[in-house]
Enzyme design. Structure first.
Site, short mmCIF file in Angstrom:
data_model
loop_
_atom_site.label_atom_id
_atom_site.label_comp_id
_atom_site.label_asym_id
_atom_site.label_seq_id
_atom_site.Cartn_x
_atom_site.Cartn_y
_atom_site.Cartn_z
CB CYS A 1 -0.91 30.54 -17.28
SG CYS A 1 -0.45 32.04 -16.42
CD GLU A 2 -2.35 24.62 -18.66
OE1 GLU A 2 -3.41 24.10 -19.09
OE2 GLU A 2 -1.35 24.80 -19.37
N PRO B 1 0.82 -1.21 0.00
CG PRO B 1 0.05 -0.96 2.19
CD PRO B 1 0.81 -1.90 1.29
N GLY B 2 0.34 2.31 -0.61
CA GLY B 2 1.04 3.59 -0.60
C GLY B 2 0.12 4.64 0.01
NE ARG C 1 -4.49 11.89 -5.59
CZ ARG C 1 -5.68 11.65 -5.10
NH1 ARG C 1 -6.28 12.54 -4.33
NH2 ARG C 1 -6.30 10.54 -5.36
#
Ligand code: ADP
Ligand code: ASP
Ligand code: MG
Length: 851
Positions: free
Chosen positions: A802-803, A733-734, A771
């Site tokens: 700038c997106e 698991p992470g 995310r």
């Protein structure tokens, strides 16, 4: 105030009704109480009216009389004269049976007795409790209208009333008293016959009265605190819907939520009478308020409902493509049989419609007669029994992109018809009836998890049914950061944006993994967060470390003792990466033919792990699913033979098998299945000693989402382990270990309003936390400077990149926010800092671990 069957069945409930009515009186308003028959009595009367045998009918009437005698004793009153009279007339009706040709009218008369009796009992009881109550015959107030195309059955058993404010009735009642009681369910038609409003129709009686009297409010008192996001008896995690507008509530009611009769909202819309749903047993609970509310800006699925007993009629035009008037021909047949069509799907040569039993008083005779007539104009197929599953929410069409996981669920079923309502309020799927009970809880969970049901918005969503009524539920544990507010404010004042990781939370997760008895070695997937202090702490807890690149191997080397177990599980890595890894103590995993076929000598003499693709992917978003041919990971099973051959040729031993299907999985059964499948493959290979079932342990992020049940996971794994004791079990698991430990702190830079939309800018953006932009991931966002203030404003929380995609949270209800406020983004401990970029040449966020 309308009280349903269970609310009027005992003296104790009538005490409550008395108290509630008196409290409304105390507000200075007149009260009209509308009641159902005692619980079960309408069913009993319906059974009586279907009985052919006169003796049995008399028996049934006597049993109903007995229930009312018992209630009188329970109430401590004499049997009221009005009740005695009604019982007598019921006994006569039962003895006589229907006159020829009068069956339906007789049935209506018989069934009307339930409400006539309960209201008479109530009037006597309330009056005896010092609340003088006037008994009103609803039939004198509610006039049924004969609608064109209604047949005799609907006219008598499912009648409608045109209820517009009636000053004369208002004046008449005002002259008669302060508290009234009337019957639900019944009305009178032009021919002076007693008619019924359809099963569950007492709600609609209350609504008709509300409209006629232009009431301040209609209150529906029942056995549940309101309308929930799904039937709470089937989905204990369903959320209370606090506020709904008429149209949404109407849609939820008419698509299956039995708590309101589908016809009870339309009479109230025009006169704008609000409707409140409340629990008779728990009057202190808030309930659902339905009214002419302003539209909520947060678009969300509000509810999922199901209806059973749906009949589909599929009509194929016989070779007359684009035949003018085809629809008109077939629909005329429905009109002729008095059947109202609900859903429609059409193609050039086929029209399929659904008949909803709640609107249609369906019996198989009616459908057979319809089918026979339709057969004259087209080829007919009747598909039954079906169920309709409906998602309701304003602006359904703009939510489709969020529904992919829900739609995927239907991909595994036979879907007969899909229909989206032209008012953009619902999306309906018609499936076989027998799958729907199991499907509903799953779909509700997926709606929460995908964030399409915005359970975080507490203006619209209240507690779960379980929280209100259950025996305690696994409440979502409040984030650690709530108790560390001042410390975090100080940290943000020093520097921002800044990641803060809470070590105690990480250790707690590590310890919960140790409760998995079947697991021989757990590896932390360091790609989630490579902070050296975290690696050190987890290694000290006995976890191994799993890496996917030479860089990660190096980070591990620098942070932890040499004897910490290591795994190297890369994907499409360079030849030299494997050479590097094989020179360390790490177990190396291959997941393709290419390395062993082309560079077999690199692996000669080594023992390796083999990652296979079990052919399907799982997880919260397409981009985190790592199985199936559309994913680049894992050796397809059909290459296994060639792989084994190459391995043998180069003297490479396959010591273990590995599979990892995706991340964010909250269903414990999943890892048991992976284990079982790997074990079956391992038996074929022979040399295998270890099975690595991957990670993907999910962390709930939306309020109301159930956490992964570790006790259940332990049980599942122990069971499979008992079947295949010969294999060592590894997990990796992470996210599970670190997600909740981390928060991203940022400062508010600027605010902007554009039309209706309010933007809140922070100094953290997609360069720090990608995310939300990459996976539509949902992170809780709070204004830490104003943590205790109520959320009043909907914000788009955005960063400085700038997106257009630089959005950290959509439609977040937050307190009025100001420049310099500290914002906290929760659950940012996994795949936050490690995925950061320098895009726009902006700096990385600082990282700090706190004890
Ligand atoms: P009454 O007898 O008071 O009219 P009903 O049994 O007709 O009560 O309606 C209340 C019941 O409706 C609840 O107990 C619940 O089982 C059912 N129900 C179905 N769907 C929903 C929903 N979405 N929200 C609340 N209740 C629902
Ligand atoms: N008593 C009727 C029924 O059971 C009407 C109602 O209770 O709403 O259908
Ligand atoms: Mg009801």
């Amino acid at each position: 105030m309308k009280f349903g069957g269970t609310s009027v069945a005992t003296a104790e409930r009538w005490q409550t009704i008395g108290k509630l009515a008196a409290s409304r009186r105390a507000e200075g308003v007149r009260v009209l109480v509308v009641v159902s028959a005692l619980a079960g009595v309408t069913d009993a009367l319906k059974a009586l009216s279907a009985e052919m045998d006169g003796g049995k009918r008399k028996h049934a009437a006597a049993a109903i009389a007995e229930r009312h005698h018992a209630l009188a004793i329970d109430m401590g009153i004499e049997l009221p004269a009005r009740v005695a009279e009604r019982l007598e007339s019921l006994a006569h009706l039962a003895a006589d049976g229907p006159a020829a040709g009068q069956e339906l009218a007789w049935q209506a008369q018989v069934q009307a007795h339930g409400e006539l009796l309960s209201s008479a009992m109530g009037a006597a009881f309330l009056s005896a409790q010092h609340l003088p109550t006037t008994w009103v015959d609803s039939r004198d107030c509610l006039k049924a209208v004969a609608l064109p195309n209604q047949n005799e059955r609907t006219r008598l058993l499912s009648a409608m009333v045109e209820a517009t404010p009636d000053a004369a009735l208002q004046a008449r009642l005002a002259g008669q008293g302060e508290v009234f009681i009337a019957q639900g369910f019944i009305a009178r038609d032009d021919a002076e016959r007693t008619v019924l409003l359809g099963r569950g129709g007492s709600d609609t009686s209350a609504a008709y009265f509300g409209a006629l009297l232009k009431a301040a409010r209609v209150e529906i008192w029942t056995d549940v605190a309101g309308m929930f996001s799904a039937n709470p008896r089937q989905v204990p995690g369903a959320r209370l819907l606090k506020r709904l507008d008429y149209l949404e509530a109407q849609e939820i009611a008419s698509t299956g939520a039995k708590v309101l009769h589908p016809r009870c909202l339309s009479p109230l819309r025009e006169p704008r009478v609000p409707l409140l749903i409340k629990d008779t047993n728990r009057p202190e609970l808030d309930g659902t308020e339905i009214g002419p509310h302003l539209r909520e800006a947060v678009t969300s699925v509000k509810a999922i409902s199901t209806r059973k007993g749906i009949t589909l009629v599929s009509m194929e035009s016989v070779g007359m493509w684009q035949q003018v008037g085809f629809l008109s021909d077939v629909f005329n047949q429905f009109t002729k049989h008095g059947l109202s069509v609900d859903l429609i799907g059409s193609a050039e040569t086929n029209v399929t419609v659904s008949l909803d039993p709640t609107e249609n008083l369906l019996d198989s005779d009616a459908v057979a007669a319809l089918a026979a007539d339709l057969a004259k104009v087209c080829r007919v197929k009747v598909i039954a029994p079906c169920a309709a599953v409906t998602l309701v929410g304003r602006g359904m069409r703009s939510m489709l992109h969020e529904l992919s996981s829900v739609l995927a669920e239907f991909g595994q079923l036979r879907v007969h018809l899909i229909s989206q309502s032209s008012n953009n309020l619902n999306l309906t799927f018609v499936v076989d009836e027998d799958v729907v009970d199991e499907l509903l809880p799953r779909l509700h969970e997926l709606l929460l998890r995908s964030g399409s049901l915005r359970s975080d918005d507490d203006v619209q969503f209240g507690p779960t049914w379980q929280a209100l009524y259950g025996r305690g539920e696994a409440q979502m544990v409040p984030g650690w950061w709530r108790g560390e507010r001042q410390r975090l404010m100080n940290l943000a004042a020093e520097r921002s944006p800044r990641y803060v990781y809470h070590l105690p939370t990480i250790l707690e997760r590590a310890r919960s993994l140790k409760t998995l008895d079947a697991v021989d070695q757990c590896y932390y997937a360091v790609k989630a967060n490579t902070h050296p202090q975290i690696l050190k702490a987890l290694a000290a807890e006995g976890l191994g470390l799993e890496s996917v690149s030479p860089g990660e191997l190096q980070a591990i080397d620098q942070a932890v003792p040499a004897d910490t177990p290591r795994l190297f599980t890369p994907n499409f890595a360079r030849r030299e990466d494997y050479v590097t890894a094989l020179a360390t103590s790490a177990s190396v995993t291959l997941d393709a033919l290419h390395p062993i076929e082309q560079w077999g000598e690199v692996f000669a003499g080594h023992a390796i792990m083999l990652r296979v693709d079990l052919g399907r992917g799982l997880g919260h978003h397409e981009k985190v699913r790592t199985g199936g041919s559309s994913s680049k990971f894992g050796l397809p099973i059909e290459h296994l033979g060639r792989f084994i051959e190459c391995a043998e040729r180069h003297n490479v031993r396959i010591k273990g098998l590995h599979a990892h299907l995706g991340s964010g999985i909250l269903d414990a059964a999943h890892w048991g299945e992976v284990y079982g499948q790997l074990a079956a493959l391992a038996d074929r290979i022979g040399s295998v000693e270890i099975l690595n079932i991957g990670g993907g342990l999910g962390v709930p992020s939306h309020p109301g989402e159930q956490p992964l049940d570790m006790i259940e996971l332990n049980r599942v794994l122990s069971e499979v382990k008992a079947t295949y004791p010969q294999y060592k079990l590894w997990m990796e698991p992470g996210r599970y270990l670190v997600a909740e430990s981390g928060v991203l702190l940022s400062r508010v830079t600027q605010l902007k309003a554009k039309g209706e939309v309010r933007y809140l800018g922070t100094d953290a953006g997609m360069h720090n936390l990608i995310r939300p932009a990459l996976y539509d991931a949902w992170h809780e966002i709070v204004n830490l400077s104003r943590l205790d203030d109520a959320g009043t404003t909907l914000y788009q929380v955005v960063g400085p990149i700038c997106e257009s995609g630089d959005v950290l949270g959509n439609d977040r209800r937050l307190p009025e926010t100001h420049e310099g406020d500290v914002m906290l983004i929760a659950q940012a401990g996994a795949y936050g800092a490690v995925m950061a970029s320098h895009y726009n040449l902006r700096d990385a966020a600082d990282e700090i671990v706190i004890e």
